[in-house]
Write a protein that holds these residues in place. Structure first.
Motif, mmCIF file in Angstrom:
data_model
loop_
_atom_site.group_PDB
_atom_site.id
_atom_site.type_symbol
_atom_site.label_atom_id
_atom_site.label_comp_id
_atom_site.label_asym_id
_atom_site.label_seq_id
_atom_site.Cartn_x
_atom_site.Cartn_y
_atom_site.Cartn_z
ATOM 1 N N MET A 122 -6.017 -117.139 58.789
ATOM 2 C CA MET A 122 -6.541 -118.497 58.911
ATOM 3 C C MET A 122 -6.150 -119.344 57.700
ATOM 4 N N LEU A 123 -6.314 -118.798 56.502
ATOM 5 C CA LEU A 123 -6.046 -119.562 55.290
ATOM 6 C C LEU A 123 -4.591 -119.996 55.221
ATOM 7 N N GLU A 124 -3.683 -119.100 55.584
ATOM 8 C CA GLU A 124 -2.260 -119.431 55.497
ATOM 9 C C GLU A 124 -1.806 -120.311 56.649
ATOM 10 N N ARG A 125 -2.161 -119.923 57.878
ATOM 11 C CA ARG A 125 -1.657 -120.633 59.037
ATOM 12 C C ARG A 125 -2.327 -121.984 59.264
ATOM 13 N N ASP A 126 -3.616 -122.059 59.057
ATOM 14 C CA ASP A 126 -4.342 -123.281 59.386
ATOM 15 C C ASP A 126 -4.522 -124.218 58.200
ATOM 16 N N PHE A 127 -4.674 -123.659 56.987
ATOM 17 C CA PHE A 127 -4.958 -124.495 55.822
ATOM 18 C C PHE A 127 -3.760 -124.635 54.885
ATOM 19 N N GLY A 128 -2.714 -123.832 55.089
ATOM 20 C CA GLY A 128 -1.558 -123.901 54.201
ATOM 21 C C GLY A 128 -1.825 -123.369 52.811
#
Length: 286
Positions: A122-128
């Motif tokens: 989630m942190l990488e894919r959605d928030f960058g």
């Protein structure tokens, strides 16, 4: 989405619903421990289709989970309408938070292997954000093979640090060696751009996002993604505030270590006196 749910297995369902479970259009699991094991057994024995990914933390994982379920239900159009409606409900706030979080770093405790992998996704894919999972114990890799395979299939290869302290003792809640190794790997940490997903007792100079302590449901789906994003933003916004010394003294008394119950009891009495003093002060101010 409008689908008919036969039952939530082990969620106060009836014996009759369990009997009907093998004939459903699709078996959707969230838990890759018990849920996935039961789903695989139903697939092998009864040919019950299985939809199982990582925990649907965040938008990317939620959409994948919904679309895979919709294929078996022949409800692709309904799924897309749901996806559009749910995202539109959070779009303005989410996009604003996403701009603020892009490029920042999160350290994720690996205690719960499945959860840590899902949060990193989630942190990488959605928030960058840059996500670093630490102490995802090697014992977990075989048992969590499904989660790891899923992440690799999505093109995500998260950074995972396994410290020597974890290998030696198998636990790492308060080990200085583990913290030192993590800091050596990451370098200096800026509390204005770094958050820590884990226990509030660890890494006192870094803003903490403790999902178990501060985040009410929903945690999954679109509104769950927005809640997590807001929690990270709030943690960074208040990074200048020191961590509570009261909680630290209560959990880690000065004369603790390998000790008897007596110093722990004395420390607890001291905390009670502090709490009483604070309460009397509030009442006096009122």
């Amino acid at each position: 989405m409008g689908a008919n749910v036969n039952a939530v297995i082990a969620g106060n369902c009836s014996l009759e619903e369990i009997k009907q479970a093998p004939s459903v259009a699709v078996n959707c699991t969230l838990c890759l421990d018990l849920g996935y094991a039961i789903g695989r057994e139903m697939l092998d024995q009864f040919d019950t289709p299985l939809n199982s990914t990582i925990l649907p933390y965040g938008i990317s994982a939620t959409e994948r989970w919904l679309r895979e379920a919709a294929k078996h239900l022949h409800m692709e159009n309904e799924a897309e309408k749901l996806i559009k409606r749910e995202y539109e409900a959070i779009r303005i706030e989410f996009e604003e938070a996403k701009k603020y979080l892009a490029g920042k770093m999160a350290i994720v405790e690996g205690h719960d292997a499945i959860k840590s992998l899902s949060i990193a996704h989630m942190l990488e894919r959605d928030f960058g954000m840059r996500a670093v999972i630490y102490n995802f114990h090697p014992w977990s890799t075989q048992a969590r093979e499904t989660s790891i395979d899923y992440l690799l299939e999505t093109g995500l290869d998260p950074e995972i640090l396994i410290t020597k302290g974890t290998l030696a003792f198998g636990k790492y809640e308060a080990m200085v060696q583990t913290e030192n190794e993590l800091m050596e790997y990451l370098g200096d940490l800026n509390p204005e751009t770094t958050v820590y997903f884990g226990s509030s007792m660890s890494f006192p100079n870094i803003p903490v996002v403790d999902l178990n302590a501060i985040l009410n449901r929903p945690r999954f789906g679109y509104r769950g993604a927005l809640k997590v994003a807001k929690c990270i933003c709030t943690a960074l916004e208040y990074s200048f505030r020191p961590r509570s010394w009261v909680t630290k003294k209560m959990v880690f008394p000065e004369d603790s270590g390998l000790c008897s119950a007596s110093p722990l009891h004395r420390n607890w009495l001291r905390i009670c006196r502090i709490a009483r003093f604070m309460q009397e002060g509030r009442e006096a101010n009122v």
